[in-house]
Design an enzyme around this catalytic site. Structure first.
Site, PDB file in Angstrom:
ATOM      1  NE  ARG A  60      -4.570  -1.117   1.741  1.00 32.48           N
ATOM      2  CZ  ARG A  60      -5.373  -2.077   2.997  1.00 32.48           C
ATOM      3  NH1 ARG A  60      -5.609  -2.035   3.590  1.00 32.48           N
ATOM      4  NH2 ARG A  60      -6.315  -2.252   2.307  1.00 32.48           N
ATOM      5  CE  LYS A 225     -17.284 -13.183  11.551  1.00 35.28           C
ATOM      6  NZ  LYS A 225     -17.599 -12.273  12.225  1.00 35.28           N
ATOM      7  N   GLY A 375      -6.822  -6.871   0.843  1.00 33.41           N
ATOM      8  CA  GLY A 375      -5.992  -6.728   1.331  1.00 33.41           C
ATOM      9  C   GLY A 375      -4.610  -7.772   1.570  1.00 33.41           C
ATOM     10  N   GLY A 399     -12.329  -4.323   1.299  1.00 31.89           N
ATOM     11  CA  GLY A 399     -13.877  -3.705   1.964  1.00 31.89           C
ATOM     12  C   GLY A 399     -14.426  -2.585   0.643  1.00 31.89           C
TER      13      GLY A 399
HETATM   14  C1  3PG Z   1      -8.548  -1.813   5.216  1.00 33.88           C
HETATM   15  O1  3PG Z   1      -7.357  -2.413   5.334  1.00 33.88           O
HETATM   16  O2  3PG Z   1      -9.715  -2.543   4.663  1.00 33.88           O
HETATM   17  C2  3PG Z   1      -8.905  -0.192   5.189  1.00 33.88           C
HETATM   18  O3  3PG Z   1      -7.186   0.583   5.191  1.00 33.88           O
HETATM   19  C3  3PG Z   1      -9.638   0.787   5.990  1.00 33.88           C
HETATM   20  O4  3PG Z   1      -9.544   0.040   7.065  1.00 33.88           O
HETATM   21  P1  3PG Z   1     -10.910  -0.442   7.794  1.00 33.88           P
HETATM   22  O5  3PG Z   1     -11.144  -1.203   7.689  1.00 33.88           O
HETATM   23  O6  3PG Z   1     -10.493  -0.394   9.194  1.00 33.88           O
HETATM   24  O7  3PG Z   1     -11.546   1.386   7.731  1.00 33.88           O
END
Ligand code: 3PG
Ligand code: MG
Length: 418
Positions: A60, A225, A375, A399
Protein backbone atom coordinates in the site's frame (compact mmCIF):
# COMPACT_ATOMS: atom_id res chain seq x y z
CA UNK A 1 -20.26 13.85 -13.31
CA UNK A 2 -16.59 14.47 -13.74
CA UNK A 3 -13.91 14.01 -11.16
CA UNK A 4 -10.90 16.28 -11.35
CA UNK A 5 -7.68 14.35 -10.97
CA UNK A 6 -4.04 14.89 -10.17
CA UNK A 7 -3.22 16.01 -13.71
CA UNK A 8 -5.75 18.83 -13.40
CA UNK A 9 -4.09 19.92 -10.16
CA UNK A 10 -0.61 19.72 -11.68
CA UNK A 11 -1.81 21.77 -14.63
CA UNK A 12 -3.00 24.46 -12.21
CA UNK A 13 0.47 24.49 -10.69
CA UNK A 14 1.32 23.28 -7.21
CA UNK A 15 4.74 24.74 -6.60
CA UNK A 16 4.85 26.08 -3.07
CA UNK A 17 1.27 25.01 -2.35
CA UNK A 18 0.41 22.66 0.49
CA UNK A 19 -1.28 19.56 -0.91
CA UNK A 20 -3.03 17.34 1.63
CA UNK A 21 -2.98 13.74 0.38
CA UNK A 22 -5.25 11.15 2.01
CA UNK A 23 -3.44 7.83 1.54
CA UNK A 24 -4.28 4.35 2.80
CA UNK A 25 -1.05 3.40 4.55
CA UNK A 26 -2.86 0.82 6.68
CA UNK A 27 -0.17 -1.82 6.24
CA UNK A 28 0.26 -5.04 8.21
CA UNK A 29 2.99 -4.77 10.84
CA UNK A 30 5.06 -7.53 12.42
CA UNK A 31 5.21 -6.82 16.11
CA UNK A 32 6.41 -8.54 19.23
CA UNK A 33 3.15 -7.83 20.99
CA UNK A 34 -0.23 -6.35 20.24
CA UNK A 35 -2.59 -7.25 17.48
CA UNK A 36 -3.88 -5.34 14.51
CA UNK A 37 -7.47 -5.50 13.39
CA UNK A 38 -7.83 -7.82 10.44
CA UNK A 39 -4.21 -7.90 9.37
CA UNK A 40 -3.27 -11.21 10.86
CA UNK A 41 -1.42 -12.42 7.83
CA UNK A 42 2.22 -13.12 8.56
CA UNK A 43 4.16 -12.52 5.40
CA UNK A 44 7.83 -12.03 4.71
CA UNK A 45 9.16 -8.88 6.32
CA UNK A 46 10.76 -6.39 4.00
CA UNK A 47 12.54 -3.11 4.48
CA UNK A 48 13.88 -1.71 7.71
CA UNK A 49 11.67 0.43 9.89
CA UNK A 50 12.53 2.23 13.11
CA UNK A 51 11.45 1.17 16.58
CA UNK A 52 11.78 -2.58 15.99
CA UNK A 53 8.46 -2.72 14.15
CA UNK A 54 8.64 -4.23 10.70
CA UNK A 55 6.25 -3.61 7.87
CA UNK A 56 5.12 -7.06 6.80
CA UNK A 57 3.84 -5.94 3.42
CA UNK A 58 4.51 -2.49 1.99
CA UNK A 59 2.27 -2.84 -1.06
CA UNK A 60 0.00 0.00 0.00
CA UNK A 61 2.94 2.35 0.51
CA UNK A 62 4.32 1.55 -2.95
CA UNK A 63 0.88 2.08 -4.43
CA UNK A 64 0.76 5.81 -3.57
CA UNK A 65 4.29 6.59 -4.76
CA UNK A 66 3.23 7.72 -8.26
CA UNK A 67 0.97 10.41 -6.80
CA UNK A 68 3.45 11.51 -4.15
CA UNK A 69 6.42 11.60 -6.54
CA UNK A 70 4.50 13.67 -9.07
CA UNK A 71 3.65 16.22 -6.38
CA UNK A 72 7.22 16.28 -5.07
CA UNK A 73 8.60 16.83 -8.55
CA UNK A 74 6.15 19.65 -9.13
CA UNK A 75 7.42 21.38 -6.00
CA UNK A 76 4.38 20.94 -3.78
CA UNK A 77 4.58 20.83 0.01
CA UNK A 78 3.13 17.34 0.39
CA UNK A 79 1.18 16.61 3.57
CA UNK A 80 0.23 12.93 3.78
CA UNK A 81 -2.39 11.58 6.18
CA UNK A 82 -3.66 8.04 6.80
CA UNK A 83 -5.19 5.68 9.31
CA UNK A 84 -3.45 2.56 10.60
CA UNK A 85 -5.39 -0.20 12.29
CA UNK A 86 -8.39 0.60 14.42
CA UNK A 87 -7.35 2.69 17.42
CA UNK A 88 -10.30 4.05 19.35
CA UNK A 89 -10.10 7.81 18.83
CA UNK A 90 -7.09 8.41 21.09
CA UNK A 91 -3.33 8.05 20.67
CA UNK A 92 -2.18 4.42 20.96
CA UNK A 93 1.53 3.86 20.31
CA UNK A 94 1.08 0.41 18.75
CA UNK A 95 -0.78 2.08 15.90
CA UNK A 96 1.71 4.89 15.31
CA UNK A 97 2.48 5.68 11.68
CA UNK A 98 6.12 6.46 12.54
CA UNK A 99 7.48 3.19 11.08
CA UNK A 100 5.53 3.91 7.92
CA UNK A 101 7.19 7.34 7.63
CA UNK A 102 10.55 5.56 7.65
CA UNK A 103 9.59 3.14 4.91
CA UNK A 104 7.92 5.85 2.83
CA UNK A 105 11.11 7.90 3.02
CA UNK A 106 13.19 4.93 1.84
CA UNK A 107 10.90 4.36 -1.11
CA UNK A 108 10.71 8.04 -2.06
CA UNK A 109 14.45 8.43 -1.62
CA UNK A 110 13.97 11.52 0.53
CA UNK A 111 13.28 12.00 4.24
CA UNK A 112 9.65 12.15 5.33
CA UNK A 113 9.02 14.62 8.15
CA UNK A 114 6.88 12.96 10.77
CA UNK A 115 4.35 14.90 12.86
CA UNK A 116 3.73 13.49 16.35
CA UNK A 117 0.05 14.40 16.16
CA UNK A 118 -2.53 14.76 13.40
CA UNK A 119 -3.78 18.34 13.66
CA UNK A 120 -2.03 19.69 16.77
CA UNK A 121 1.10 21.77 17.39
CA UNK A 122 3.44 19.18 15.93
CA UNK A 123 1.39 18.84 12.75
CA UNK A 124 1.11 22.61 12.31
CA UNK A 125 4.81 23.27 12.80
CA UNK A 126 5.88 20.28 10.70
CA UNK A 127 3.76 21.52 7.82
CA UNK A 128 4.88 25.15 8.29
CA UNK A 129 8.52 24.05 8.10
CA UNK A 130 8.16 22.15 4.83
CA UNK A 131 10.16 23.44 1.89
CA UNK A 132 8.85 23.08 -1.64
CA UNK A 133 9.07 19.45 -2.76
CA UNK A 134 9.25 18.07 0.79
CA UNK A 135 6.94 15.49 2.33
CA UNK A 136 5.36 15.26 5.79
CA UNK A 137 3.35 12.41 7.26
CA UNK A 138 0.83 13.22 9.99
CA UNK A 139 0.21 10.81 12.88
CA UNK A 140 -2.69 8.34 12.63
CA UNK A 141 -6.00 10.02 11.76
CA UNK A 142 -7.87 7.60 14.03
CA UNK A 143 -6.08 8.97 17.10
CA UNK A 144 -8.80 11.63 16.83
CA UNK A 145 -12.45 10.91 17.67
CA UNK A 146 -13.66 13.20 14.92
CA UNK A 147 -12.19 11.05 12.14
CA UNK A 148 -14.66 8.17 12.40
CA UNK A 149 -17.47 9.91 14.31
CA UNK A 150 -21.05 9.28 13.21
CA UNK A 151 -21.87 12.81 14.32
CA UNK A 152 -21.62 15.21 11.37
CA UNK A 153 -20.62 18.17 13.54
CA UNK A 154 -17.88 16.25 15.35
CA UNK A 155 -16.51 14.94 12.05
CA UNK A 156 -16.82 18.39 10.53
CA UNK A 157 -14.87 20.05 13.34
CA UNK A 158 -12.00 17.62 12.83
CA UNK A 159 -12.21 18.06 9.05
CA UNK A 160 -11.86 21.84 9.56
CA UNK A 161 -8.59 21.33 11.44
CA UNK A 162 -7.28 18.89 8.86
CA UNK A 163 -8.27 21.07 5.92
CA UNK A 164 -6.37 23.97 7.50
CA UNK A 165 -3.15 22.04 6.81
CA UNK A 166 -3.64 22.09 3.02
CA UNK A 167 -4.49 24.36 0.12
CA UNK A 168 -5.70 21.47 -2.02
CA UNK A 169 -6.79 17.89 -1.29
CA UNK A 170 -5.93 14.71 -3.17
CA UNK A 171 -7.63 11.43 -2.33
CA UNK A 172 -5.41 8.46 -3.12
CA UNK A 173 -6.73 6.21 -0.34
CA UNK A 174 -8.69 3.74 -2.44
CA UNK A 175 -8.79 1.23 0.44
CA UNK A 176 -10.76 3.74 2.54
CA UNK A 177 -13.17 5.27 0.01
CA UNK A 178 -16.01 3.17 1.42
CA UNK A 179 -15.66 4.88 4.81
CA UNK A 180 -17.69 7.98 5.64
CA UNK A 181 -14.81 9.40 7.63
CA UNK A 182 -13.70 13.03 8.04
CA UNK A 183 -10.52 12.70 5.98
CA UNK A 184 -12.34 10.88 3.19
CA UNK A 185 -15.79 12.44 3.12
CA UNK A 186 -15.65 15.85 4.83
CA UNK A 187 -12.27 17.35 3.93
CA UNK A 188 -13.01 17.37 0.16
CA UNK A 189 -16.03 19.57 0.89
CA UNK A 190 -13.61 22.14 2.35
CA UNK A 191 -10.78 22.20 -0.20
CA UNK A 192 -10.36 22.00 -3.97
CA UNK A 193 -10.31 18.22 -4.41
CA UNK A 194 -8.79 15.76 -6.86
CA UNK A 195 -8.50 12.00 -7.32
CA UNK A 196 -4.96 10.66 -7.11
CA UNK A 197 -3.44 8.23 -9.59
CA UNK A 198 -4.20 5.15 -7.52
CA UNK A 199 -7.86 5.99 -6.94
CA UNK A 200 -8.26 6.73 -10.64
CA UNK A 201 -6.66 3.45 -11.72
CA UNK A 202 -8.62 1.38 -9.20
CA UNK A 203 -11.93 2.84 -10.35
CA UNK A 204 -10.99 2.41 -14.00
CA UNK A 205 -10.13 -1.27 -13.51
CA UNK A 206 -13.08 -2.15 -11.29
CA UNK A 207 -15.49 -0.47 -13.67
CA UNK A 208 -14.40 -3.02 -16.28
CA UNK A 209 -15.86 -5.69 -14.01
CA UNK A 210 -19.16 -3.93 -13.42
CA UNK A 211 -19.68 -2.93 -17.05
CA UNK A 212 -19.65 -5.68 -19.65
CA UNK A 213 -16.95 -8.10 -18.53
CA UNK A 214 -15.61 -10.43 -21.16
CA UNK A 215 -17.01 -13.92 -20.60
CA UNK A 216 -16.75 -16.36 -19.02
CA UNK A 217 -16.53 -14.18 -15.91
CA UNK A 218 -15.35 -16.25 -12.96
CA UNK A 219 -15.28 -14.97 -9.39
CA UNK A 220 -13.33 -16.71 -6.62
CA UNK A 221 -14.31 -15.87 -3.07
CA UNK A 222 -12.66 -16.99 0.15
CA UNK A 223 -12.08 -15.60 3.58
CA UNK A 224 -13.65 -16.62 6.80
CA UNK A 225 -17.20 -15.32 6.85
CA UNK A 226 -20.18 -15.65 4.53
CA UNK A 227 -21.83 -12.75 6.31
CA UNK A 228 -19.00 -10.42 5.19
CA UNK A 229 -19.40 -11.51 1.58
CA UNK A 230 -23.17 -11.92 1.39
CA UNK A 231 -23.84 -8.54 -0.21
CA UNK A 232 -21.23 -9.08 -2.89
CA UNK A 233 -22.44 -12.62 -3.58
CA UNK A 234 -26.00 -11.30 -3.98
CA UNK A 235 -24.81 -8.58 -6.32
CA UNK A 236 -22.52 -10.80 -8.41
CA UNK A 237 -24.62 -13.93 -8.68
CA UNK A 238 -26.77 -12.71 -11.60
CA UNK A 239 -23.69 -11.38 -13.44
CA UNK A 240 -21.05 -14.06 -13.11
CA UNK A 241 -20.76 -17.32 -15.04
CA UNK A 242 -19.08 -19.16 -12.20
CA UNK A 243 -18.64 -18.44 -8.49
CA UNK A 244 -15.96 -20.56 -6.81
CA UNK A 245 -16.10 -20.65 -3.03
CA UNK A 246 -13.27 -21.64 -0.71
CA UNK A 247 -11.82 -20.39 2.56
CA UNK A 248 -13.48 -20.62 5.94
CA UNK A 249 -16.80 -19.54 4.46
CA UNK A 250 -17.09 -22.71 2.34
CA UNK A 251 -18.05 -24.77 5.37
CA UNK A 252 -21.31 -22.93 5.85
CA UNK A 253 -22.11 -23.70 2.19
CA UNK A 254 -21.07 -27.35 2.64
CA UNK A 255 -23.38 -27.53 5.66
CA UNK A 256 -26.16 -26.11 3.50
CA UNK A 257 -25.44 -28.91 1.02
CA UNK A 258 -26.15 -31.34 3.83
CA UNK A 259 -22.59 -32.24 4.81
CA UNK A 260 -21.18 -32.43 8.31
CA UNK A 261 -18.34 -29.98 8.81
CA UNK A 262 -16.82 -31.17 12.10
CA UNK A 263 -15.37 -28.32 14.11
CA UNK A 264 -14.75 -26.16 11.03
CA UNK A 265 -15.74 -22.50 10.98
CA UNK A 266 -19.52 -22.39 10.67
CA UNK A 267 -22.03 -19.56 10.65
CA UNK A 268 -25.16 -21.43 11.70
CA UNK A 269 -27.48 -18.51 11.06
CA UNK A 270 -26.25 -18.28 7.47
CA UNK A 271 -26.90 -21.89 6.44
CA UNK A 272 -30.40 -21.18 5.17
CA UNK A 273 -29.14 -18.13 3.24
CA UNK A 274 -26.45 -20.26 1.59
CA UNK A 275 -29.07 -22.86 0.63
CA UNK A 276 -31.20 -20.14 -1.00
CA UNK A 277 -28.24 -18.76 -2.92
CA UNK A 278 -27.42 -22.20 -4.33
CA UNK A 279 -31.05 -22.81 -5.31
CA UNK A 280 -31.28 -19.43 -7.01
CA UNK A 281 -28.38 -20.10 -9.32
CA UNK A 282 -28.16 -23.83 -9.90
CA UNK A 283 -24.78 -24.91 -11.20
CA UNK A 284 -23.17 -21.49 -10.87
CA UNK A 285 -21.71 -21.93 -7.42
CA UNK A 286 -18.79 -24.37 -7.21
CA UNK A 287 -17.92 -25.70 -3.76
CA UNK A 288 -14.96 -27.78 -2.60
CA UNK A 289 -15.17 -31.52 -3.24
CA UNK A 290 -12.29 -32.25 -0.86
CA UNK A 291 -10.77 -30.39 2.07
CA UNK A 292 -7.66 -30.54 4.22
CA UNK A 293 -8.74 -31.24 7.80
CA UNK A 294 -6.58 -30.90 10.90
CA UNK A 295 -6.72 -31.81 14.57
CA UNK A 296 -6.19 -28.21 15.60
CA UNK A 297 -5.69 -24.68 14.29
CA UNK A 298 -1.89 -24.88 14.39
CA UNK A 299 0.92 -24.97 11.82
CA UNK A 300 2.11 -28.38 13.00
CA UNK A 301 -1.30 -30.00 13.56
CA UNK A 302 -1.79 -33.51 12.15
CA UNK A 303 -3.79 -33.18 8.92
CA UNK A 304 -5.28 -35.17 6.04
CA UNK A 305 -7.24 -34.62 2.87
CA UNK A 306 -10.81 -35.95 3.00
CA UNK A 307 -13.83 -35.74 0.70
CA UNK A 308 -16.08 -32.76 1.44
CA UNK A 309 -18.82 -35.16 2.58
CA UNK A 310 -16.45 -37.00 4.90
CA UNK A 311 -15.21 -34.42 7.40
CA UNK A 312 -14.71 -36.21 10.74
CA UNK A 313 -16.72 -34.73 13.61
CA UNK A 314 -13.65 -33.85 15.72
CA UNK A 315 -11.55 -32.22 12.97
CA UNK A 316 -11.62 -28.84 11.26
CA UNK A 317 -11.08 -27.86 7.66
CA UNK A 318 -8.22 -25.42 7.07
CA UNK A 319 -7.78 -25.55 3.30
CA UNK A 320 -9.40 -26.76 0.11
CA UNK A 321 -8.05 -30.08 -1.20
CA UNK A 322 -6.13 -30.90 -4.40
CA UNK A 323 -9.14 -32.22 -6.30
CA UNK A 324 -10.93 -28.95 -5.59
CA UNK A 325 -7.92 -26.96 -6.74
CA UNK A 326 -7.93 -28.95 -9.99
CA UNK A 327 -11.64 -28.30 -10.51
CA UNK A 328 -11.30 -24.59 -9.74
CA UNK A 329 -8.25 -24.40 -12.03
CA UNK A 330 -10.24 -25.99 -14.86
CA UNK A 331 -13.00 -23.41 -14.47
CA UNK A 332 -10.43 -20.61 -14.33
CA UNK A 333 -8.62 -21.84 -17.43
CA UNK A 334 -11.78 -21.07 -19.45
CA UNK A 335 -12.24 -17.61 -17.96
CA UNK A 336 -11.78 -14.33 -19.79
CA UNK A 337 -12.39 -12.20 -16.68
CA UNK A 338 -11.50 -13.15 -13.10
CA UNK A 339 -12.06 -11.43 -9.77
CA UNK A 340 -10.51 -13.01 -6.69
CA UNK A 341 -11.07 -11.97 -3.08
CA UNK A 342 -10.09 -13.96 -0.02
CA UNK A 343 -7.63 -16.79 0.63
CA UNK A 344 -8.73 -20.41 0.09
CA UNK A 345 -7.24 -21.60 3.37
CA UNK A 346 -4.95 -20.61 6.21
CA UNK A 347 -2.15 -19.70 3.81
CA UNK A 348 -0.02 -18.27 6.62
CA UNK A 349 0.62 -21.89 7.67
CA UNK A 350 2.59 -23.82 5.04
CA UNK A 351 0.53 -26.99 5.51
CA UNK A 352 -2.65 -25.11 4.55
CA UNK A 353 -1.32 -22.81 1.81
CA UNK A 354 -1.67 -25.15 -1.18
CA UNK A 355 -5.26 -24.20 -1.96
CA UNK A 356 -4.52 -20.48 -2.09
CA UNK A 357 -1.32 -21.06 -4.04
CA UNK A 358 -3.01 -23.43 -6.51
CA UNK A 359 -5.88 -21.05 -7.19
CA UNK A 360 -3.56 -18.05 -7.48
CA UNK A 361 -1.36 -19.92 -9.96
CA UNK A 362 -4.39 -20.99 -11.98
CA UNK A 363 -5.44 -17.35 -12.20
CA UNK A 364 -2.03 -16.29 -13.47
CA UNK A 365 -2.11 -19.04 -16.13
CA UNK A 366 -5.59 -18.16 -17.38
CA UNK A 367 -5.78 -16.06 -20.52
CA UNK A 368 -7.99 -13.64 -18.64
CA UNK A 369 -8.15 -10.12 -17.30
CA UNK A 370 -7.66 -10.81 -13.59
CA UNK A 371 -8.23 -8.58 -10.60
CA UNK A 372 -7.15 -9.46 -7.08
CA UNK A 373 -9.14 -7.55 -4.49
CA UNK A 374 -8.45 -7.27 -0.82
CA UNK A 375 -5.54 -6.68 1.47
CA UNK A 376 -5.34 -10.34 2.49
CA UNK A 377 -5.41 -11.76 -1.04
CA UNK A 378 -2.86 -9.19 -2.19
CA UNK A 379 -0.66 -10.01 0.80
CA UNK A 380 -1.08 -13.73 -0.01
CA UNK A 381 0.11 -13.16 -3.57
CA UNK A 382 3.27 -11.50 -2.28
CA UNK A 383 3.81 -13.82 0.70
CA UNK A 384 3.60 -16.88 -1.57
CA UNK A 385 6.23 -15.32 -3.81
CA UNK A 386 3.95 -15.10 -6.85
CA UNK A 387 4.75 -12.64 -9.59
CA UNK A 388 2.49 -9.64 -9.07
CA UNK A 389 2.82 -8.62 -12.70
CA UNK A 390 1.13 -11.84 -13.85
CA UNK A 391 -2.15 -10.49 -12.50
CA UNK A 392 -4.05 -7.82 -14.41
CA UNK A 393 -4.52 -5.67 -11.32
CA UNK A 394 -3.98 -6.07 -7.60
CA UNK A 395 -6.38 -3.79 -5.77
CA UNK A 396 -5.30 -2.08 -2.58
CA UNK A 397 -8.90 -2.12 -1.40
CA UNK A 398 -10.57 -4.98 0.45
CA UNK A 399 -13.93 -3.71 1.64
CA UNK A 400 -13.68 -0.87 -0.85
CA UNK A 401 -13.37 -3.12 -3.91
CA UNK A 402 -16.20 -5.36 -2.69
CA UNK A 403 -18.50 -2.40 -2.07
CA UNK A 404 -17.61 -1.00 -5.48
CA UNK A 405 -18.61 -4.31 -7.11
CA UNK A 406 -21.81 -4.33 -5.05
CA UNK A 407 -22.68 -1.08 -6.79
CA UNK A 408 -22.82 0.89 -3.54
CA UNK A 409 -22.18 4.61 -3.42
CA UNK A 410 -18.71 5.08 -1.99
CA UNK A 411 -18.56 8.20 0.23
CA UNK A 412 -14.98 8.99 -0.78
CA UNK A 413 -15.74 8.83 -4.52
CA UNK A 414 -19.02 10.70 -4.18
CA UNK A 415 -17.20 13.49 -2.31
CA UNK A 416 -14.78 13.89 -5.22
CA UNK A 417 -17.66 14.22 -7.68
CA UNK A 418 -19.18 17.21 -5.94
C1 3PG B 1 -8.58 -1.78 4.94
O1 3PG B 1 -7.59 -2.27 5.48
O2 3PG B 1 -9.47 -2.47 4.45
C2 3PG B 1 -8.67 -0.28 4.81
O3 3PG B 1 -7.47 0.32 5.18
C3 3PG B 1 -9.82 0.23 5.64
O4 3PG B 1 -9.61 -0.09 7.00
P1 3PG B 1 -10.85 -0.24 7.97
O5 3PG B 1 -11.55 -1.51 7.54
O6 3PG B 1 -10.27 -0.34 9.35
O7 3PG B 1 -11.74 0.95 7.80
MG1 MG C 1 -10.13 -4.10 6.46
Amino acid sequence: MTIRNLDDLLAEGVSGRRVLVRADLNVPLDKQSGEMNDHDSASAPQGGAPDGVRIADDGRIRAVLPTLSALVQAGAKVVVCSHLGRPKGAPDPQFSLRPVAGRLGELLGAPVHFAEDTVGDSARSTVADLADGQVALLENLRFNKGETSKDDAERGAFADQLAALGDAYVDDAFGAVHRKHASVHDVPARLPHYAGRLVLREVEVLSRLTGEPERPYVVVLGGSKVSDKLAVIEALLPTVDRLLIGGGMCFTFLKAQGHEVGTSLLEKDMVETCRNLMERAPGKIMLPVDVVVADAFAPDAAHDTVPADGIPSHRLGLDIGPETVAGFAAALSQAKTVFWNGPMGVFEMAAFANGTRGVAEAITKADAFSVVGGGDSAAAVRALGLDESSFGHISTGGGASLEYLEGKTLPGIAALEN
